[in-house]
Write a protein that holds these residues in place. Structure first.
Motif, PDB file in Angstrom:
ATOM      1  N   GLU A 169       0.687  -1.122  -0.048  1.00  0.00           N
ATOM      2  CA  GLU A 169      -0.011  -0.014   0.259  1.00  0.00           C
ATOM      3  C   GLU A 169       0.843   1.230   0.109  1.00  0.00           C
ATOM      4  O   GLU A 169       0.569   2.268  -0.686  1.00  0.00           O
ATOM      5  N   ARG A 170       1.878   1.243   0.794  1.00  0.00           N
ATOM      6  CA  ARG A 170       2.857   2.378   0.875  1.00  0.00           C
ATOM      7  C   ARG A 170       3.607   2.896  -0.736  1.00  0.00           C
ATOM      8  O   ARG A 170       3.592   3.838  -0.993  1.00  0.00           O
ATOM      9  N   GLY A 171       3.716   1.590  -1.193  1.00  0.00           N
ATOM     10  CA  GLY A 171       4.494   1.792  -2.526  1.00  0.00           C
ATOM     11  C   GLY A 171       3.326   2.440  -3.626  1.00  0.00           C
ATOM     12  O   GLY A 171       3.496   3.055  -4.541  1.00  0.00           O
ATOM     13  N   GLU A 172       2.017   1.802  -3.539  1.00  0.00           N
ATOM     14  CA  GLU A 172       1.015   2.461  -4.388  1.00  0.00           C
ATOM     15  C   GLU A 172       0.834   3.787  -4.100  1.00  0.00           C
ATOM     16  O   GLU A 172       0.444   4.515  -5.227  1.00  0.00           O
ATOM     17  N   ARG A 173       0.614   4.208  -2.819  1.00  0.00           N
ATOM     18  CA  ARG A 173       0.706   5.617  -2.366  1.00  0.00           C
ATOM     19  C   ARG A 173       1.825   6.397  -3.123  1.00  0.00           C
ATOM     20  O   ARG A 173       1.695   7.403  -3.377  1.00  0.00           O
ATOM     21  N   LEU A 174       3.080   6.074  -3.040  1.00  0.00           N
ATOM     22  CA  LEU A 174       4.196   6.596  -3.398  1.00  0.00           C
ATOM     23  C   LEU A 174       3.898   6.852  -4.906  1.00  0.00           C
ATOM     24  O   LEU A 174       4.070   8.058  -5.774  1.00  0.00           O
ATOM     25  N   GLY A 175       3.396   5.720  -5.506  1.00  0.00           N
ATOM     26  CA  GLY A 175       3.330   5.818  -7.117  1.00  0.00           C
ATOM     27  C   GLY A 175       2.437   6.737  -7.630  1.00  0.00           C
ATOM     28  O   GLY A 175       2.496   7.668  -8.467  1.00  0.00           O
ATOM     29  N   ALA A 176       1.366   6.816  -6.712  1.00  0.00           N
ATOM     30  CA  ALA A 176       0.175   7.763  -7.163  1.00  0.00           C
ATOM     31  C   ALA A 176       0.547   9.385  -6.990  1.00  0.00           C
ATOM     32  O   ALA A 176       0.268  10.057  -7.553  1.00  0.00           O
ATOM     33  N   LEU A 177       1.292   9.567  -5.760  1.00  0.00           N
ATOM     34  CA  LEU A 177       1.771  10.885  -5.570  1.00  0.00           C
ATOM     35  C   LEU A 177       2.795  11.296  -6.578  1.00  0.00           C
ATOM     36  O   LEU A 177       2.789  12.426  -6.941  1.00  0.00           O
ATOM     37  N   LEU A 178       3.720  10.570  -6.907  1.00  0.00           N
ATOM     38  CA  LEU A 178       4.763  10.465  -8.225  1.00  0.00           C
ATOM     39  C   LEU A 178       3.991  11.066  -9.179  1.00  0.00           C
ATOM     40  O   LEU A 178       4.431  12.160 -10.162  1.00  0.00           O
ATOM     41  N   ARG A 179       3.051  10.282  -9.590  1.00  0.00           N
ATOM     42  CA  ARG A 179       2.110  10.352 -11.021  1.00  0.00           C
ATOM     43  C   ARG A 179       1.709  11.881 -10.963  1.00  0.00           C
ATOM     44  O   ARG A 179       1.452  12.654 -11.914  1.00  0.00           O
ATOM     45  N   GLN A 180       0.780  12.090  -9.853  1.00  0.00           N
ATOM     46  CA  GLN A 180       0.229  13.142  -9.540  1.00  0.00           C
ATOM     47  C   GLN A 180       1.389  14.678  -9.610  1.00  0.00           C
ATOM     48  O   GLN A 180       1.094  15.456 -10.247  1.00  0.00           O
ATOM     49  N   ALA A 181       2.601  14.402  -9.074  1.00  0.00           N
ATOM     50  CA  ALA A 181       3.225  15.425  -9.107  1.00  0.00           C
ATOM     51  C   ALA A 181       3.920  15.727 -10.180  1.00  0.00           C
ATOM     52  O   ALA A 181       4.309  16.829 -10.687  1.00  0.00           O
ATOM     53  N   ARG A 182       4.089  14.735 -11.159  1.00  0.00           N
ATOM     54  CA  ARG A 182       4.943  14.593 -12.484  1.00  0.00           C
ATOM     55  C   ARG A 182       3.837  15.546 -13.636  1.00  0.00           C
ATOM     56  O   ARG A 182       4.355  16.206 -14.456  1.00  0.00           O
ATOM     57  N   GLY A 183       2.560  15.639 -13.294  1.00  0.00           N
ATOM     58  CA  GLY A 183       1.527  16.405 -13.990  1.00  0.00           C
ATOM     59  C   GLY A 183       1.514  15.755 -15.428  1.00  0.00           C
ATOM     60  O   GLY A 183       1.574  15.019 -16.086  1.00  0.00           O
ATOM     61  N   ASP A 184       1.642  16.998 -16.319  1.00  0.00           N
ATOM     62  CA  ASP A 184       1.756  16.662 -17.853  1.00  0.00           C
ATOM     63  C   ASP A 184       3.302  16.387 -18.378  1.00  0.00           C
ATOM     64  O   ASP A 184       3.571  15.891 -19.534  1.00  0.00           O
ATOM     65  N   ARG A 185       4.238  16.410 -17.520  1.00  0.00           N
ATOM     66  CA  ARG A 185       5.531  15.974 -17.775  1.00  0.00           C
ATOM     67  C   ARG A 185       5.643  14.692 -18.235  1.00  0.00           C
ATOM     68  O   ARG A 185       4.630  13.573 -17.577  1.00  0.00           O
ATOM     69  N   SER A 186       6.404  14.012 -19.342  1.00  0.00           N
ATOM     70  CA  SER A 186       6.516  12.890 -19.766  1.00  0.00           C
ATOM     71  C   SER A 186       7.330  11.886 -18.418  1.00  0.00           C
ATOM     72  O   SER A 186       8.262  12.619 -17.694  1.00  0.00           O
TER      73      SER A 186
END
Length: 91
Positions: free
Chosen positions: A12-29
């Motif tokens: 679950e911690r890994g899933e949270r990290l992944g979601a946070l990074l995806r969100q913070a990445r925004g429109d960047r590839s």
């Protein structure tokens, strides 16, 4: 060497990290962010999708810097802890 299976909390911690990074990445590839962090895009893909739920500390540091997150923000978002611990992280 046999690796101990991950606990549900670690997953679950890994899933949270992944979601946070995806969100913070925004429109960047993914390629752009991975390159800025000094990682392969495949490594970032695995982290963002939860397939690599326990990345190394310095990998997390590099990714946080690349997407503009502070480490305390990452910890507060990803740590699954008792309310007392969460309060300390939020302070």
């Amino acid at each position: 060497m046999v690796r101990t299976p991950l606990t549900p909390q670690e997953r679950e911690r890994g899933e949270r990290l992944g979601a946070l990074l995806r969100q913070a990445r925004g429109d960047r590839s993914m390629v752009e962010v991975a390159a800025q962090a000094g990682l392969s895009s495949e490594t970032l893909r695995k982290i963002e999708t939860g397939r690599a739920p326990t990345p190394a500390f310095f990998t997390v540091v590099a990714l946080a810097a690349a997407v503009g997150l502070r480490l305390d923000e990452v910890a507060a978002h990803c740590v699954i802890a008792e309310p007392e611990v969460q309060a300390l992280l939020s302070a």
